[in-house]
Design a protein around this motif. Structure first.
Motif, PDB file in Angstrom:
ATOM      1  N   LYS A 278      -7.113  15.903  14.206  1.00 57.54           N
ATOM      2  CA  LYS A 278      -5.785  15.464  14.659  1.00 57.54           C
ATOM      3  C   LYS A 278      -5.499  15.991  16.064  1.00 57.54           C
ATOM      4  O   LYS A 278      -4.961  15.271  16.912  1.00 57.54           O
ATOM      5  CB  LYS A 278      -4.709  15.937  13.681  1.00 57.54           C
ATOM      6  CG  LYS A 278      -4.754  15.254  12.333  1.00 57.54           C
ATOM      7  CD  LYS A 278      -3.448  15.386  11.571  1.00 57.54           C
ATOM      8  CE  LYS A 278      -3.075  16.820  11.288  1.00 57.54           C
ATOM      9  NZ  LYS A 278      -1.813  16.909  10.502  1.00 57.54           N
ATOM     10  N   ASN A 279      -5.859  17.236  16.326  1.00 61.79           N
ATOM     11  CA  ASN A 279      -5.638  17.825  17.640  1.00 61.79           C
ATOM     12  C   ASN A 279      -6.449  17.126  18.723  1.00 61.79           C
ATOM     13  O   ASN A 279      -6.082  17.157  19.909  1.00 61.79           O
ATOM     14  CB  ASN A 279      -5.974  19.314  17.620  1.00 61.79           C
ATOM     15  CG  ASN A 279      -4.977  20.136  16.812  1.00 61.79           C
ATOM     16  OD1 ASN A 279      -3.844  19.706  16.601  1.00 61.79           O
ATOM     17  ND2 ASN A 279      -5.388  21.301  16.357  1.00 61.79           N
ATOM     18  N   ALA A 280      -7.560  16.487  18.316  1.00 56.15           N
ATOM     19  CA  ALA A 280      -8.407  15.762  19.266  1.00 56.15           C
ATOM     20  C   ALA A 280      -7.969  14.305  19.424  1.00 56.15           C
ATOM     21  O   ALA A 280      -8.628  13.536  20.121  1.00 56.15           O
ATOM     22  CB  ALA A 280      -9.866  15.825  18.818  1.00 56.15           C
ATOM     23  N   GLY A 281      -6.877  13.927  18.771  1.00 59.71           N
ATOM     24  CA  GLY A 281      -6.380  12.573  18.901  1.00 59.71           C
ATOM     25  C   GLY A 281      -7.032  11.574  17.978  1.00 59.71           C
ATOM     26  O   GLY A 281      -6.905  10.357  18.176  1.00 59.71           O
ATOM     27  N   ILE A 282      -7.734  12.064  16.945  1.00 58.71           N
ATOM     28  CA  ILE A 282      -8.411  11.176  16.011  1.00 58.71           C
ATOM     29  C   ILE A 282      -7.422  10.706  14.948  1.00 58.71           C
ATOM     30  O   ILE A 282      -6.737  11.512  14.324  1.00 58.71           O
ATOM     31  CB  ILE A 282      -9.614  11.892  15.364  1.00 58.71           C
ATOM     32  CG1 ILE A 282     -10.685  12.166  16.431  1.00 58.71           C
ATOM     33  CG2 ILE A 282     -10.205  11.073  14.215  1.00 58.71           C
ATOM     34  CD1 ILE A 282     -11.835  13.026  15.953  1.00 58.71           C
ATOM     35  N   GLY A 283      -7.379   9.398  14.733  1.00 64.99           N
ATOM     36  CA  GLY A 283      -6.472   8.831  13.751  1.00 64.99           C
ATOM     37  C   GLY A 283      -7.150   8.381  12.479  1.00 64.99           C
ATOM     38  O   GLY A 283      -6.488   8.157  11.463  1.00 64.99           O
ATOM     39  N   VAL A 284      -8.476   8.222  12.532  1.00 68.77           N
ATOM     40  CA  VAL A 284      -9.261   7.867  11.347  1.00 68.77           C
ATOM     41  C   VAL A 284     -10.488   8.767  11.323  1.00 68.77           C
ATOM     42  O   VAL A 284     -11.264   8.795  12.286  1.00 68.77           O
ATOM     43  CB  VAL A 284      -9.697   6.388  11.350  1.00 68.77           C
ATOM     44  CG1 VAL A 284     -10.428   6.060  10.047  1.00 68.77           C
ATOM     45  CG2 VAL A 284      -8.516   5.461  11.535  1.00 68.77           C
ATOM     46  N   LEU A 285     -10.668   9.495  10.219  1.00 64.55           N
ATOM     47  CA  LEU A 285     -11.746  10.479  10.121  1.00 64.55           C
ATOM     48  C   LEU A 285     -12.485  10.330   8.798  1.00 64.55           C
ATOM     49  O   LEU A 285     -11.860  10.228   7.741  1.00 64.55           O
ATOM     50  CB  LEU A 285     -11.172  11.894  10.215  1.00 64.55           C
ATOM     51  CG  LEU A 285     -12.166  13.045  10.010  1.00 64.55           C
ATOM     52  CD1 LEU A 285     -13.062  13.207  11.233  1.00 64.55           C
ATOM     53  CD2 LEU A 285     -11.432  14.349   9.708  1.00 64.55           C
ATOM     54  N   ALA A 286     -13.805  10.344   8.859  1.00 66.19           N
ATOM     55  CA  ALA A 286     -14.631  10.402   7.656  1.00 66.19           C
ATOM     56  C   ALA A 286     -15.324  11.755   7.595  1.00 66.19           C
ATOM     57  O   ALA A 286     -15.903  12.205   8.582  1.00 66.19           O
ATOM     58  CB  ALA A 286     -15.671   9.284   7.651  1.00 66.19           C
ATOM     59  N   ILE A 287     -15.229  12.413   6.445  1.00 67.24           N
ATOM     60  CA  ILE A 287     -15.979  13.642   6.196  1.00 67.24           C
ATOM     61  C   ILE A 287     -17.238  13.255   5.429  1.00 67.24           C
ATOM     62  O   ILE A 287     -17.160  12.658   4.359  1.00 67.24           O
ATOM     63  CB  ILE A 287     -15.139  14.657   5.413  1.00 67.24           C
ATOM     64  CG1 ILE A 287     -13.949  15.113   6.272  1.00 67.24           C
ATOM     65  CG2 ILE A 287     -15.986  15.854   4.986  1.00 67.24           C
ATOM     66  CD1 ILE A 287     -13.030  16.110   5.580  1.00 67.24           C
ATOM     67  N   THR A 288     -18.396  13.598   5.997  1.00 64.08           N
ATOM     68  CA  THR A 288     -19.666  13.109   5.447  1.00 64.08           C
ATOM     69  C   THR A 288     -20.656  14.251   5.270  1.00 64.08           C
ATOM     70  O   THR A 288     -21.689  14.308   5.942  1.00 64.08           O
ATOM     71  CB  THR A 288     -20.264  12.030   6.370  1.00 64.08           C
ATOM     72  OG1 THR A 288     -20.410  12.581   7.699  1.00 64.08           O
ATOM     73  CG2 THR A 288     -19.368  10.809   6.450  1.00 64.08           C
ATOM     74  N   ASP A 289     -20.344  15.180   4.391  1.00 63.08           N
ATOM     75  CA  ASP A 289     -21.247  16.296   4.151  1.00 63.08           C
ATOM     76  C   ASP A 289     -22.546  15.802   3.514  1.00 63.08           C
ATOM     77  O   ASP A 289     -22.609  14.729   2.908  1.00 63.08           O
ATOM     78  CB  ASP A 289     -20.578  17.342   3.262  1.00 63.08           C
ATOM     79  CG  ASP A 289     -19.625  18.226   4.047  1.00 63.08           C
ATOM     80  OD1 ASP A 289     -19.931  18.528   5.219  1.00 63.08           O
ATOM     81  OD2 ASP A 289     -18.577  18.616   3.499  1.00 63.08           O
ATOM     82  N   HIS A 290     -23.582  16.622   3.642  1.00 62.49           N
ATOM     83  CA  HIS A 290     -24.914  16.233   3.186  1.00 62.49           C
ATOM     84  C   HIS A 290     -24.991  16.206   1.660  1.00 62.49           C
ATOM     85  O   HIS A 290     -24.810  17.232   0.991  1.00 62.49           O
ATOM     86  CB  HIS A 290     -25.975  17.197   3.735  1.00 62.49           C
ATOM     87  CG  HIS A 290     -26.118  17.140   5.218  1.00 62.49           C
ATOM     88  ND1 HIS A 290     -26.823  16.145   5.849  1.00 62.49           N
ATOM     89  CD2 HIS A 290     -25.635  17.937   6.190  1.00 62.49           C
ATOM     90  CE1 HIS A 290     -26.782  16.344   7.163  1.00 62.49           C
ATOM     91  NE2 HIS A 290     -26.063  17.426   7.395  1.00 62.49           N
ATOM     92  N   ASN A 291     -25.239  15.034   1.124  1.00 63.79           N
ATOM     93  CA  ASN A 291     -25.523  14.857  -0.306  1.00 63.79           C
ATOM     94  C   ASN A 291     -24.420  15.392  -1.219  1.00 63.79           C
ATOM     95  O   ASN A 291     -24.685  15.771  -2.359  1.00 63.79           O
ATOM     96  CB  ASN A 291     -26.877  15.509  -0.659  1.00 63.79           C
ATOM     97  CG  ASN A 291     -28.016  14.933   0.143  1.00 63.79           C
ATOM     98  OD1 ASN A 291     -28.279  13.731   0.087  1.00 63.79           O
ATOM     99  ND2 ASN A 291     -28.694  15.779   0.910  1.00 63.79           N
ATOM    100  N   MET A 292     -23.194  15.419  -0.720  1.00 64.16           N
ATOM    101  CA  MET A 292     -22.078  15.869  -1.540  1.00 64.16           C
ATOM    102  C   MET A 292     -20.786  15.230  -1.066  1.00 64.16           C
ATOM    103  O   MET A 292     -20.625  14.916   0.119  1.00 64.16           O
ATOM    104  CB  MET A 292     -21.956  17.396  -1.524  1.00 64.16           C
ATOM    105  CG  MET A 292     -21.609  17.998  -0.196  1.00 64.16           C
ATOM    106  SD  MET A 292     -21.509  19.810  -0.258  1.00 64.16           S
ATOM    107  CE  MET A 292     -23.224  20.226  -0.575  1.00 64.16           C
ATOM    108  N   LEU A 293     -19.882  15.030  -2.006  1.00 66.90           N
ATOM    109  CA  LEU A 293     -18.600  14.401  -1.729  1.00 66.90           C
ATOM    110  C   LEU A 293     -17.517  15.460  -1.532  1.00 66.90           C
ATOM    111  O   LEU A 293     -17.629  16.578  -2.049  1.00 66.90           O
ATOM    112  CB  LEU A 293     -18.222  13.482  -2.890  1.00 66.90           C
ATOM    113  CG  LEU A 293     -19.180  12.308  -3.119  1.00 66.90           C
ATOM    114  CD1 LEU A 293     -19.074  11.798  -4.544  1.00 66.90           C
ATOM    115  CD2 LEU A 293     -18.910  11.197  -2.120  1.00 66.90           C
TER     116      LEU A 293
END
Length: 285
Positions: A29-44
């Motif tokens: 959010k501080n970087a101005g991102i409005g849509v973010l996906a969290i994509t950790d390795h082999n885990m949700l």
């Protein structure tokens, strides 16, 4: 035209990043991102729903980066907007869980023979106690922390990566799931399969394009390619954009952010058009 940025490939300390999921959301959010996906390795990221309620001013997308085998080459595939409650997806990810200790110890031993002593497996674990699985990124960070390299990229390029000099490279004995199975699980969960960082693999130009064609065949109309990747220059991004157009693939944008200590930041300013390419114009509210 939306006046915020997007990022569809980031990691938290649950796999091999530096920040907790909430810290990553706040940093985005501080970087101005409005849509973010969290994509950790082999885990949700099971807490993403709670984070979305707590941070309604950013759209959070369920994601995962899956390690796969394409013949004898390890290829990474991201699933975006997956249903994390889908049992088939969860069962598929469980197949990629292995005992990392022998693999990590083998790398540490090779490094030790080169005069780089990082201690034991438990010493590596102690540097990132919140991580669920230990991997090469943790070793690379330890090498930088101890002053053996100037950056994580150098650790991979010179020592532990499957590319570059490979001075301490160890082939992972664990056979990850096939790329076919990963894409199938992503599609079964309603997600979008994305082929990651195409030019990070030990493939020729012809083999890389054959992989793109194969991926399109597997993913069909939902298949996507990482086009705007943070470590690639404009010429490489243009080449990837042309490949995406040639094979009618959706286009994704990816920092592959792991933490503030690394070269890659969240300030890539990937435009909203990448969201539209992946999801169309009707899904964002």
């Amino acid at each position: 035209m939306k006046n915020f940025y997007v990022d569809f490939h980031t990691h938290t300390k649950r796999s091999d990043g530096q920040l907790s999921p909430e810290e990553l959301v706040i940093a985005a959010k501080n970087a101005g991102i409005g849509v973010l996906a969290i994509t950790d390795h082999n885990m949700l990221c099971d807490e993403l729903g709670d984070l979305q309620l707590k941070h309604p001013d950013i759209k959070l997308i369920d994601g995962v980066e899956i390690s796969t085998m394409y013949g004898e080459t390890e290829i990474h595939v991201i699933g975006l907007d997956v249903d994390k409650n889908n049992q088939y997806l969860r069962d598929t990810l469980a197949l990629n869980t292995d005992d990392r200790r022998p693999y990590i110890n083998a790398i540490l031993q090779k490094l030790r023979e080169l005069g780089i002593d990082l201690g034991t497996y438990d010493d590596i674990c102690s540097l990132t106690p919140d991580s669920i699985r230990i991997g090469r990124m943790h070793i690379a960070k330890a090498m930088k922390h101890r002053g053996f390299v100037e950056s994580v990229d150098e650790a991979f390029d010179r020592y532990i990566g499957a590319f570059g000099q490979r001075l301490a490279y160890v082939e992972n004995p664990h056979r990850y799931i096939t790329i076919e199975k990963a894409v199938d699980a992503i599609l079964a969960s309603g997600g979008i399969p994305v082929l990651c960082h195409l030019y990070y693999y030990s493939l020729t130009e012809e083999e890389s394009e054959a992989l793109v064609a194969k991926f399109k065949a597997l993913g069909g109309e939902k298949a996507a390619l990482e086009v705007a990747y943070s470590r690639y220059d404009e010429a490489t991004r243009k080449k990837l954009a042309n490949l995406a157009k040639k094979y009618n693939l959706r286009s994704s944008a990816a920092s592959d952010f792991h933490g503030f200590e690394e070269r890659v930041s969240l300030d890539n300013h990937f435009p909203y058009e990448y969201y539209e390419s992946l999801f169309g114009t009707e899904k964002h509210t």
